[in-house]
Design a protein around this motif. Structure first.
Motif, short mmCIF file in Angstrom:
data_model
loop_
_atom_site.label_atom_id
_atom_site.label_comp_id
_atom_site.label_asym_id
_atom_site.label_seq_id
_atom_site.Cartn_x
_atom_site.Cartn_y
_atom_site.Cartn_z
N ALA A 65 0.86 -1.18 0.00
CA ALA A 65 0.00 0.00 0.00
C ALA A 65 0.90 1.23 0.00
CB ALA A 65 -0.91 0.01 1.22
N ILE A 89 -1.36 -0.97 -4.16
CA ILE A 89 -2.61 -0.26 -3.92
C ILE A 89 -2.27 1.17 -3.50
CG2 ILE A 89 -4.76 -0.18 -2.61
CD1 ILE A 89 -4.40 -3.18 -2.08
N ILE A 107 -7.67 -3.63 3.17
CA ILE A 107 -6.59 -4.22 2.38
C ILE A 107 -6.12 -5.54 2.98
CG2 ILE A 107 -4.17 -3.88 1.70
CD1 ILE A 107 -4.85 -0.88 1.45
N SER A 136 -7.51 -0.64 -6.65
CA SER A 136 -7.93 0.71 -6.25
C SER A 136 -8.96 0.61 -5.14
CB SER A 136 -8.51 1.47 -7.45
OG SER A 136 -9.55 0.73 -8.05
N LEU A 137 -8.90 1.59 -4.25
CA LEU A 137 -9.87 1.70 -3.16
C LEU A 137 -11.07 2.49 -3.63
CD1 LEU A 137 -7.32 2.40 -0.35
CD2 LEU A 137 -9.14 0.72 -0.11
N VAL A 147 -11.69 -2.88 -2.08
CA VAL A 147 -10.45 -2.87 -2.83
C VAL A 147 -10.66 -3.69 -4.10
CG1 VAL A 147 -7.96 -3.23 -2.74
CG2 VAL A 147 -9.23 -2.82 -0.63
N TYR A 338 -11.91 -8.72 -5.85
CA TYR A 338 -11.61 -7.86 -4.71
C TYR A 338 -10.45 -8.42 -3.90
CZ TYR A 338 -16.37 -6.08 -5.55
OH TYR A 338 -17.50 -5.55 -6.11
#
Length: 471
Positions: A65, A89, A107, A136-137, A147, A338
């Protein structure tokens, strides 16, 4: 024989070998000194980052992340993680503590990069491994972030780097691209796809309207991806039309409806063949696109499918006629993947929907209406906030607007408009303007003049924070 697939890391190594001393990326702060990397330096820094991340235990099975602002550090961290085959991410670097905690919980197990304290100086070349991916969030404004994994890894067939989306938006290899959107938003894909296409990528570390046209002229910018909120802000830049914008080949906007007067002004500034628009979603189940010349023939439309097919269905699953409102379904995609859990999308006969509503004209061009979840029930009548927002945005004294519903004793809900004035304006003027442009049931029963609306740096409205502004 099918060309061998190559990762984005291998692609950058190729470009570094072809023109090592050519500038690959420039990072421009609002004030102060700019920083840049040549392709050879980008290759070196990617190896340094990969070696440092490997020392932290990052592998092809890791999730990384990245909570860094737009700039060279973000580029180093992302490409270094991808060199190891990790899933990357991007996270909003300005997220609050509560938001960051929610993001990290969604995540799951991951390595967080929120500074470059880990970065090393070991440039030993490291061969790319694995299949680098990104996610992507979304949904963070509701307090329940999801996610969504990008459907395609960052892997290409040798010599085939342009996507169908690139082609439909006037993108080509070797352009100069100005990246203005945040890294947790569409700026991420624009930047890294740009590098794969051999672009000179100019990053605005923070969007400043007065700086944008100067950068376009200075670097000869040919492609830029942007959002309607920024387009509206740029029209307020003094002397915008006096700047040299002639290098722009494609200005491509999406991520929300663009007011008609804003769209027309940009078509006047650049010419219709250089202004592109699309409509899609984070779930990537389908998309439509339109160029300015076709938009002038179908004003207000977001286009026709660039690939796949589209259907508009009523609540019982039956197709609606031309001009009738229905839920938008796309064919040619799969259910989203996801990290952790996420909802299955509505599906009918192989068509998927995220719940948006629209209508098709007789030529098959799509016009957005609103999200089904945003629709207000006003005394039994469906009222679409986006339609009212578009009307109010056309008032010359309105700088920004959001429409929401408030409880009403008899109607259940009533329409409430939150308006940021750009010039002196009274509520009665706004009411008269709405009455002249909307049917009676859609005219807001109440207005509030506010200093600003809660928006992310991407321009996206944070509807969960509107409640406190309603009075």
């Amino acid at each position: 024989m099918q060309p061998a697939p190559i990762t984005i890391g291998t692609r950058i190594a190729q470009l570094a070998a072809e023109h090592p001393d050519r500038t690959a990326v420039v990072s421009v702060p609002p004030r102060g000194e700019r920083a840049s990397l040549t392709w050879a330096e980008l290759r070196r820094d990617t190896d340094c980052a990969a070696n440092a991340l490997a020392a932290l235990g990052v592998t092809a099975n890791s999730t990384v992340a990245i909570a860094l602002p737009a700039g060279l550090d973000h580029v180093r961290a992302t490409l270094g993680a991808w060199q190891l085959g990790a899933l990357v991410i991007p996270i909003d670097s300005a997220a609050s503590g509560r938001e960051l905690a929610a993001f990290r919980a969604a995540i799951g197990e991951h390595v967080l990069i929120d500074s470059l304290d880990w970065y090393g100086d070991d440039p030993t070349p490291r061969e790319p491994v694995g299949s680098p991916r990104s996610a992507s969030l979304t949904g963070g404004t509701t307090g329940q972030p999801r996610v969504i994994v990008r459907s395609r890894p960052w892997v290409y067939d040798e010599g085939n780097y342009l996507s169908a989306s690139d082609i439909s938006h006037g993108v080509r290899e070797g352009q100069v691209q100005l990246v203005v959107l945040p890294m947790y938003h569409a700026g991420f894909g624009a930047l890294y796809q740009g590098l794969a296409l051999g672009h000179l990528v100019v990053i605005m570390e923070r969007f400043v309207g007065s700086l944008w046209p100067r950068l376009v002229a200075e670097y000869g910018v040919q492609h830029v991806r942007i959002v309607p909120a920024y387009l509206r802000m740029l029209l307020d830049v003094p002397g915008l039309a006096d700047h040299d914008l002639s290098s722009i080949e494609s200005l491509y906007h999406g991520a929300g409806p663009c007011p008609e007067h804003v769209k027309r002004r940009w078509i006047e500034l650049l010419g219709p063949e250089r202004v592109y628009e699309d409509y899609g979603s984070q779930e990537r189940i389908g998309a439509v696109a339109i160029r300015g010349d076709k938009w002038l023939e179908h004003p207000g439309s977001v286009g026709r499918p660039a690939e796949g097919a589209i259907r508009l269905l009523d609540e019982s699953g039956e197709p609606v006629g031309a001009g009738e409102i229905g839920e938008i379904y796309f064919r040619g995609a799969r259910q989203p993947e996801y990290v952790g859990s996420g909802p299955r999308l509505a599906e009918r006969d192989g068509y998927l929907s995220i719940g948006d509503l629209g209508r098709l004209d007789a030529d098959g061009y799509l016009y957005l209406v609103d999200r089904r979840s945003s629709v207000l029930n006003v005394g039994g009548q469906n009222v679409y906030p986006a339609e009212i927002e578009e009307v109010l945005a056309g008032h010359p004294a309105v700088a920004d607007v959001a429409v929401t519903g408030v409880p009403h004793e008899y109607l259940g809900q009533s329409v409430h408009a939150l308006v940021v004035p750009g010039a002196p304006v009274s509520v009665s003027e706004l009411e008269d303007f709405c009455r002249a442009n909307l049917t009676a049931g859609k005219v807001p029963l109440s207005f509030a003049l506010v200093d600003e609306l809660p928006r992310r740096t991407s321009g996206k409205l944070r509807r969960d924070q509107l409640t406190g502004l309603q009075r």
